[in-house]
Design a protein around this motif. Structure first.
Motif, PDB file in Angstrom:
ATOM      1  N   GLY A 223       0.969  -1.113  -0.194  1.00 22.05           N
ATOM      2  CA  GLY A 223       0.090  -0.080  -0.105  1.00 22.05           C
ATOM      3  C   GLY A 223       0.793   1.171   0.019  1.00 22.05           C
ATOM      4  N   GLY A 224       2.149   1.121  -0.589  1.00 18.81           N
ATOM      5  CA  GLY A 224       2.811   2.174  -0.596  1.00 18.81           C
ATOM      6  C   GLY A 224       3.599   2.424   0.520  1.00 18.81           C
ATOM      7  N   SER A 225       3.756   1.549   1.392  1.00 17.20           N
ATOM      8  CA  SER A 225       4.575   1.788   2.692  1.00 17.20           C
ATOM      9  C   SER A 225       5.367   0.578   2.659  1.00 17.20           C
ATOM     10  CB  SER A 225       3.697   1.874   3.957  1.00 17.20           C
ATOM     11  OG  SER A 225       2.886   3.027   3.931  1.00 17.20           O
ATOM     12  N   ILE A 226       6.481   0.982   3.429  1.00 16.85           N
ATOM     13  CA  ILE A 226       7.473  -0.194   3.890  1.00 16.85           C
ATOM     14  C   ILE A 226       7.168  -0.829   4.874  1.00 16.85           C
ATOM     15  CG2 ILE A 226      10.108  -0.838   3.864  1.00 16.85           C
ATOM     16  CD1 ILE A 226       9.132   0.388   1.331  1.00 16.85           C
ATOM     17  N   VAL A 227       6.992  -2.372   4.573  1.00 15.18           N
ATOM     18  CA  VAL A 227       6.502  -3.044   6.119  1.00 15.18           C
ATOM     19  C   VAL A 227       7.920  -4.146   6.344  1.00 15.18           C
ATOM     20  CG1 VAL A 227       5.149  -4.728   6.757  1.00 15.18           C
ATOM     21  CG2 VAL A 227       4.333  -3.053   5.226  1.00 15.18           C
ATOM     22  N   PHE A 228       8.004  -4.097   7.561  1.00 17.37           N
ATOM     23  CA  PHE A 228       9.183  -4.988   7.979  1.00 17.37           C
ATOM     24  C   PHE A 228       8.574  -6.186   8.825  1.00 17.37           C
ATOM     25  CE2 PHE A 228      11.291  -0.879   7.788  1.00 17.37           C
ATOM     26  CZ  PHE A 228      12.609  -1.226   7.236  1.00 17.37           C
ATOM     27  N   ARG A 229       8.540  -7.441   8.190  1.00 18.44           N
ATOM     28  CA  ARG A 229       8.134  -8.620   8.834  1.00 18.44           C
ATOM     29  C   ARG A 229       8.995  -9.314   9.789  1.00 18.44           C
ATOM     30  NH1 ARG A 229       5.235 -13.445   5.451  1.00 18.44           N
ATOM     31  NH2 ARG A 229       7.577 -13.866   4.797  1.00 18.44           N
ATOM     32  N   LEU A 230       9.268  -8.878  11.101  1.00 21.31           N
ATOM     33  CA  LEU A 230       9.974  -9.251  12.149  1.00 21.31           C
ATOM     34  C   LEU A 230       9.771 -10.634  12.331  1.00 21.31           C
ATOM     35  CD1 LEU A 230      10.032  -5.848  14.121  1.00 21.31           C
ATOM     36  CD2 LEU A 230      11.900  -6.591  12.250  1.00 21.31           C
ATOM     37  N   GLU A 231      10.875 -11.442  12.791  1.00 19.34           N
ATOM     38  CA  GLU A 231      10.610 -12.935  13.219  1.00 19.34           C
ATOM     39  C   GLU A 231      11.271 -12.717  14.537  1.00 19.34           C
ATOM     40  OE1 GLU A 231      11.684 -15.789  10.459  1.00 19.34           O
ATOM     41  OE2 GLU A 231      10.945 -14.767   8.780  1.00 19.34           O
ATOM     42  N   GLY A 232      10.163 -13.100  15.510  1.00 18.89           N
ATOM     43  CA  GLY A 232      10.314 -12.997  16.781  1.00 18.89           C
ATOM     44  C   GLY A 232      10.352 -14.486  17.428  1.00 18.89           C
ATOM     45  N   GLU A 233      10.039 -14.348  18.665  1.00 18.74           N
ATOM     46  CA  GLU A 233      10.060 -15.646  19.890  1.00 18.74           C
ATOM     47  C   GLU A 233       9.137 -16.535  18.872  1.00 18.74           C
ATOM     48  OE1 GLU A 233       8.906 -17.351  24.153  1.00 18.74           O
ATOM     49  OE2 GLU A 233       8.772 -15.237  23.562  1.00 18.74           O
ATOM     50  N   GLY A 234       9.376 -17.963  18.486  1.00 17.96           N
ATOM     51  CA  GLY A 234       8.689 -18.915  18.267  1.00 17.96           C
ATOM     52  C   GLY A 234       9.219 -18.996  16.746  1.00 17.96           C
TER      53      GLY A 234
END
Length: 339
Positions: A223-234
């Motif tokens: 949608g025109g924005s930069i997204v960070f798909r962070l990988e955390g616990e699990g």
């Protein structure tokens, strides 16, 4: 003797529901409940294992010889066990995202996309086992595929279970190895992976980098924005980083598969000495160079200013198996010991 393809097609057409197959799912894992492997059966006799719901899946004629994989994690693990798959979902995609770690052996047929398999293409291969994750088989075609071959849906990516992601991976490897009578190979596959993690942890500790905050992310535009798909616990990647003796730079809330979404501003909460590793792919644009460079917030992050951002895992499927995650650990160790 296997049923002929023509007979099977007739049965599939007779029982087909007049429904449209669901839009392809691209999820990277499942929220499988932790289950224990069933006792091993002698080679040549019926083999029973448990799927992600704890339901029994039985191979009446013994170890599978013709396996179709509907997800890349399963494709990697079976190939790592020495199995030439007869069919794989999105062969070209696998080659791009996983081919550098575990290239497909033989010449598997393409059987559709992940989450939207082609029933006819699978039936023509006359498999004796179909494997995938929980999202691999839409309800609209489950009945048809059940008449083709036993379906084993099981994957290692999970959150909210008693077992950690690496323990889940071991269970999955052991289960898959049992279906093809490769128990010894399965033990060695995971054992080599565990030994590699320990060796890389020692390298990092010797370099004085143990305890450094680090997190892995995918970066994409939505949608025109930069997204960070962070990988955390699990998540599998955080499970590897933990075993390497690194701390999680992202400690916030996670959703399915140990994932969390953030914008650039969310990264300002990372520790000043944090490292950020992001998924690189030679067949795609580098998001840091093409989308983030020149952004004031991004350029002002301590980890960016200190050159602690790295693209890793090109052609390595990080929702995959021991070989891919082992290569990921090698890359992390190389970075952490080079400074």
């Amino acid at each position: 003797m296997r049923r002929s393809t023509m007979q099977l097609r007739r049965k599939l057409m007779a029982g087909a529901a007049a429904a449209v197959i669901a839009t392809a799912l691209t999820g990277c894992g499942t929220t499988e409940a932790a289950v224990e492997p069933a006792n091993e059966a002698p080679a040549g006799q019926a083999i029973t294992v448990l799927d992600y719901q704890g339901q029994e899946v039985t191979l009446e004629n013994g170890p599978a010889k013709r396996v179709v994989a509907l997800e890349w994690e399963q494709a990697e693990i079976f190939t790592s066990l020495g199995i030439d798959l007869v069919g794989v979902a999105d062969v070209a995609g696998y080659t791009s995202w996983a081919g550098n770690s575990v290239p497909l052996s033989g010449k598997p047929a393409d059987v559709g996309t992940r989450g939207e398999p082609s029933v006819e293409a699978i039936a023509e291969l006359e498999p004796d086992l179909i494997v995938g994750s929980a999202s691999s088989v839409p309800d609209a075609v489950r009945g048809q595929l059940d008449r083709v071959a036993p379906i084993l849906l099981l994957g290692a990516s999970a959150t909210g279970t008693d077992d950690g992601p690496l323990e889940r991976m071991k269970y999955v490897v052991d289960t898959f190895a049992k279906t093809v009578d490769r128990a010894d190979e399965g033990k060695k596959l995971f054992g080599d992976f565990s030994d590699k993690l320990d060796a890389n942890a020692r390298r990092i500790a010797k370099a004085g980098a143990a305890g450094t905050p680090a997190t892995f992310t995918s970066i994409y535009e939505s949608g025109g924005s930069i997204v960070f798909r962070l990988e955390g616990e699990g998540s599998l990647t955080q499970g590897v980083l933990d075993r390497l003796g690194l701390q999680a730079a992202y400690t916030g809330k996670v959703e399915e598969y140990g994932l969390a979404s953030s914008d650039i501003e969310g990264l300002t909460e990372f520790p000043d000495d944090a490292w950020l590793f992001y998924w690189a792919n030679a067949d795609s644009d580098d998001p840091v160079a093409t989308q983030l460079k020149g952004n004031g917030v991004w350029d002002g992050l301590p980890m960016v200013q200190a050159d602690r951002v790295r693209g890793v895992a090109d052609g390595v499927w990080l929702y995959g198996g021991p070989v891919s995650l082992g290569l990921f650990s090698d890359e992390i160790a190389n970075v952490m010991t080079a400074r």
